[in-house]
Design a protein around this motif. Sequence first.
Motif, PDB file in Angstrom:
ATOM      1  N   THR B  15       0.849  -1.196   0.000  1.00 28.78           N
ATOM      2  CA  THR B  15       0.000   0.000   0.000  1.00 28.78           C
ATOM      3  C   THR B  15       0.882   1.242   0.000  1.00 28.78           C
ATOM      4  N   ARG B  16       0.538   2.160  -0.893  1.00 25.25           N
ATOM      5  CA  ARG B  16       1.290   3.411  -0.906  1.00 25.25           C
ATOM      6  C   ARG B  16       0.494   4.459  -0.133  1.00 25.25           C
ATOM      7  N   ALA B  17       1.085   4.966   0.952  1.00 31.36           N
ATOM      8  CA  ALA B  17       0.369   5.928   1.783  1.00 31.36           C
ATOM      9  C   ALA B  17       0.639   7.356   1.332  1.00 31.36           C
ATOM     10  N   VAL B  18       1.889   7.606   0.967  1.00 30.79           N
ATOM     11  CA  VAL B  18       2.311   8.969   0.649  1.00 30.79           C
ATOM     12  C   VAL B  18       3.348   8.914  -0.460  1.00 30.79           C
ATOM     13  N   SER B  19       3.307   9.892  -1.377  1.00 31.15           N
ATOM     14  CA  SER B  19       4.448   9.999  -2.287  1.00 31.15           C
ATOM     15  C   SER B  19       4.829  11.463  -2.506  1.00 31.15           C
ATOM     16  N   ASP B  20       6.130  11.684  -2.560  1.00 30.35           N
ATOM     17  CA  ASP B  20       6.717  12.982  -2.865  1.00 30.35           C
ATOM     18  C   ASP B  20       6.038  14.131  -2.128  1.00 30.35           C
ATOM     19  N   PHE B  21       6.072  14.062  -0.813  1.00 32.08           N
ATOM     20  CA  PHE B  21       5.425  15.083  -0.001  1.00 32.08           C
ATOM     21  C   PHE B  21       6.466  16.108   0.467  1.00 32.08           C
ATOM     22  N   ASN B  22       6.174  17.377   0.223  1.00 35.62           N
ATOM     23  CA  ASN B  22       7.079  18.446   0.646  1.00 35.62           C
ATOM     24  C   ASN B  22       6.332  19.448   1.503  1.00 35.62           C
ATOM     25  N   VAL B  34      -4.982  18.024   7.103  1.00 32.05           N
ATOM     26  CA  VAL B  34      -6.378  17.603   7.127  1.00 32.05           C
ATOM     27  C   VAL B  34      -6.690  16.806   5.866  1.00 32.05           C
ATOM     28  N   GLY B  35      -7.444  15.749   6.033  1.00 35.03           N
ATOM     29  CA  GLY B  35      -7.796  14.904   4.898  1.00 35.03           C
ATOM     30  C   GLY B  35      -8.676  13.783   5.391  1.00 35.03           C
ATOM     31  N   SER B  36      -9.322  13.089   4.484  1.00 40.21           N
ATOM     32  CA  SER B  36     -10.148  11.966   4.929  1.00 40.21           C
ATOM     33  C   SER B  36      -9.236  10.771   5.182  1.00 40.21           C
ATOM     34  N   SER B  37      -9.825   9.647   5.614  1.00 39.36           N
ATOM     35  CA  SER B  37      -8.978   8.503   5.911  1.00 39.36           C
ATOM     36  C   SER B  37      -8.354   8.005   4.617  1.00 39.36           C
ATOM     37  N   GLY B  38      -7.091   7.547   4.732  1.00 41.17           N
ATOM     38  CA  GLY B  38      -6.376   7.119   3.537  1.00 41.17           C
ATOM     39  C   GLY B  38      -5.611   8.245   2.863  1.00 41.17           C
ATOM     40  N   SER B  39      -5.625   9.430   3.493  1.00 42.07           N
ATOM     41  CA  SER B  39      -4.906  10.540   2.880  1.00 42.07           C
ATOM     42  C   SER B  39      -3.451  10.578   3.341  1.00 42.07           C
ATOM     43  N   GLY B  40      -3.090   9.676   4.238  1.00 42.79           N
ATOM     44  CA  GLY B  40      -1.689   9.586   4.654  1.00 42.79           C
ATOM     45  C   GLY B  40      -1.288  10.593   5.717  1.00 42.79           C
ATOM     46  N   LYS B  41      -2.275  11.283   6.291  1.00 45.81           N
ATOM     47  CA  LYS B  41      -1.921  12.340   7.246  1.00 45.81           C
ATOM     48  C   LYS B  41      -1.258  11.806   8.511  1.00 45.81           C
ATOM     49  N   ALA B 201      -9.906  26.298  12.687  1.00 45.02           N
ATOM     50  CA  ALA B 201      -9.892  26.933  14.003  1.00 45.02           C
ATOM     51  C   ALA B 201      -8.477  26.991  14.586  1.00 45.02           C
ATOM     52  N   LEU B 202      -7.679  25.964  14.327  1.00 43.33           N
ATOM     53  CA  LEU B 202      -6.404  25.858  15.031  1.00 43.33           C
ATOM     54  C   LEU B 202      -5.184  26.188  14.169  1.00 43.33           C
ATOM     55  N   GLY B 203      -5.304  26.063  12.857  1.00 39.73           N
ATOM     56  CA  GLY B 203      -4.100  26.110  12.029  1.00 39.73           C
ATOM     57  C   GLY B 203      -3.667  27.504  11.615  1.00 39.73           C
ATOM     58  N   ASP B 204      -2.364  27.795  11.764  1.00 44.51           N
ATOM     59  CA  ASP B 204      -1.816  28.971  11.102  1.00 44.51           C
ATOM     60  C   ASP B 204      -1.756  28.664   9.609  1.00 44.51           C
ATOM     61  N   GLN B 205      -1.334  27.428   9.339  1.00 41.45           N
ATOM     62  CA  GLN B 205      -1.318  26.928   7.966  1.00 41.45           C
ATOM     63  C   GLN B 205      -2.142  25.639   7.941  1.00 41.45           C
ATOM     64  N   VAL B 206      -2.884  25.452   6.862  1.00 42.05           N
ATOM     65  CA  VAL B 206      -3.660  24.230   6.723  1.00 42.05           C
ATOM     66  C   VAL B 206      -3.206  23.514   5.448  1.00 42.05           C
ATOM     67  N   VAL B 207      -2.936  22.229   5.581  1.00 42.78           N
ATOM     68  CA  VAL B 207      -2.551  21.428   4.416  1.00 42.78           C
ATOM     69  C   VAL B 207      -3.702  20.472   4.126  1.00 42.78           C
ATOM     70  N   ILE B 208      -4.344  20.644   2.985  1.00 40.63           N
ATOM     71  CA  ILE B 208      -5.434  19.735   2.625  1.00 40.63           C
ATOM     72  C   ILE B 208      -4.869  18.606   1.768  1.00 40.63           C
ATOM     73  N   LEU B 209      -5.089  17.376   2.234  1.00 39.57           N
ATOM     74  CA  LEU B 209      -4.521  16.219   1.548  1.00 39.57           C
ATOM     75  C   LEU B 209      -5.593  15.433   0.810  1.00 39.57           C
ATOM     76  N   LYS B 210      -5.224  14.970  -0.383  1.00 38.32           N
ATOM     77  CA  LYS B 210      -6.090  14.033  -1.115  1.00 38.32           C
ATOM     78  C   LYS B 210      -5.634  12.622  -0.789  1.00 38.32           C
ATOM     79  N   LYS B 211      -6.262  11.632  -1.391  1.00 38.56           N
ATOM     80  CA  LYS B 211      -5.824  10.237  -1.225  1.00 38.56           C
ATOM     81  C   LYS B 211      -4.356  10.110  -1.584  1.00 38.56           C
ATOM     82  N   GLY B 212      -3.646   9.269  -0.822  1.00 40.02           N
ATOM     83  CA  GLY B 212      -2.243   9.002  -1.135  1.00 40.02           C
ATOM     84  C   GLY B 212      -1.302  10.141  -0.801  1.00 40.02           C
ATOM     85  N   GLY B 213      -1.740  11.032   0.077  1.00 37.08           N
ATOM     86  CA  GLY B 213      -0.853  12.085   0.549  1.00 37.08           C
ATOM     87  C   GLY B 213      -0.550  13.161  -0.469  1.00 37.08           C
ATOM     88  N   GLU B 214      -1.374  13.249  -1.496  1.00 36.29           N
ATOM     89  CA  GLU B 214      -1.166  14.300  -2.485  1.00 36.29           C
ATOM     90  C   GLU B 214      -1.716  15.614  -1.929  1.00 36.29           C
TER      91      GLU B 214
END
Lengths: 225, 269
Positions: B15-22, B34-41, B201-214
Amino acid sequence: MNWALANRDLLVELTWQHVWVSAVCILLGFALALPVGWFAYAANRSPRRPMRQLSGGVLSIGSILYTIPSLPLLVILPSLLGLPWLSVLSIVIALTVYAFAIMVRSVADALRSVPPMVLDSATACGYSRTQRALTVTLPLAGPVMLASLRVVSVSTVSLLSIGALTGVRNLGSLFTNGYNRDFTTEIATGIVLTVIVALVFDAIIVASGRLLMPWSRVVRAGGGE
Amino acid sequence: MIEFRSVGKQFDDGTRAVSDFNLVVPSHATVVLVGSSGSGKTTLLRSINRMVEPTEGQILIDDVDVATQNPVELRRSIGYVMQHAGLLPHRKVIDNVATVLRLCGIPKKRALDRSAEVLGTVGLDSSLYTKYPSQLSGGQRQRVGVARGLANDPNILLMDEPFGAVDPIVRAELQTEMLRLQRELEKTTVFVTHDIEEAFALGDQVVILKKGGEVAQIGTPQEILADPADDFVRSFVGLERGQRTLRIEEKDGQRIVVDEYGRPAGVLQ
């Protein structure tokens, strides 16, 4: 009652024999089952399939050992191990094998019952593997192990009586002797004393559990998560 | 500062959880993944303290690659708060908080003093210090979890859906508390959630993730709401459902804010 009073010294001697032999068997069985059960538990979590099969194998051996009928085992052991007939050692070995057989699976089950989330969180806090095993996994598996230790304790105390058939002296001797002489009082005394020994052992185990694991009663009362 | 450089993770089962995350998490800032389940967060969060080992790329804390550090030492230097708090059921509240301090070799007396102090900071009543975790409510347990994460005064705090299992009222309370703590303590925080409201509410920065950590979008909550990168983000933050496109209506002389369907959302002051 009069008979029991008149034979006080004999009863004390037989009770004492019974107590120490069964205590040794219970403790030895547990001491052997702990590392073997732990190995089975750890092997079962291994990503490698042969290790998991080995784990299953170890646990099956435990179950198979328990199915060996006790009387034949007591008869065979002395000649098998070259021990003298009437030796206390052979009954200690036999009962330790049974105690081990019951405990080994429940040690593995007890360890498996520890919530993975708690182990995870301990790792995240910075517990090393050894620290986690000794101060988190082991105590949390305690209540389940304790439950099976109680079963082992009762079964060992009662099984020991049949050792009397091979001539080893303990409370069982009151049954064999009473039976031969067709003397019910002696048999009844033997039964009562065996039950008392079993109850005292159980009380000691429960009390030490409360002492060592004060949290376990609270957890049950609070219903956990 | 925490820096992710082309981080990827493929699990043993393929299973690939995340690829090329910066990503760069600036010091003293709160970044919410933030992301749904399977987003690799959670995988990303756990690779910071080496609970998960990435298969590609690097993670640097203040320019030091975490892979070069002893994982046990590393974890002791980073606060970690998880869902359901993950407290040790066989240790009293205060001993739970003292755990990391004791692991670091701090004498018992000092560890307990410090634990009491930090439990006070998170607002737990002192009568609860000697209770077992099972005797606490979900919200109280979570406060203890936060206190444990802060006990060692770490520079970095990792939070894995810490408020996911408590009821909405307690959650709001804990979030407010969290904002106060952030202002006071200024920890570099990485926070994982599937709740976009919590992220905003909490984030200075918010990272929205799609499936696979994109990464779908990185930005402040304002930037994301004002300028969503694509339809995925638009739908994820609720712009599509019309709950966030608000307008003002006059009703009986009062100015009310309503959503796209005319449902009242609040009053304008």
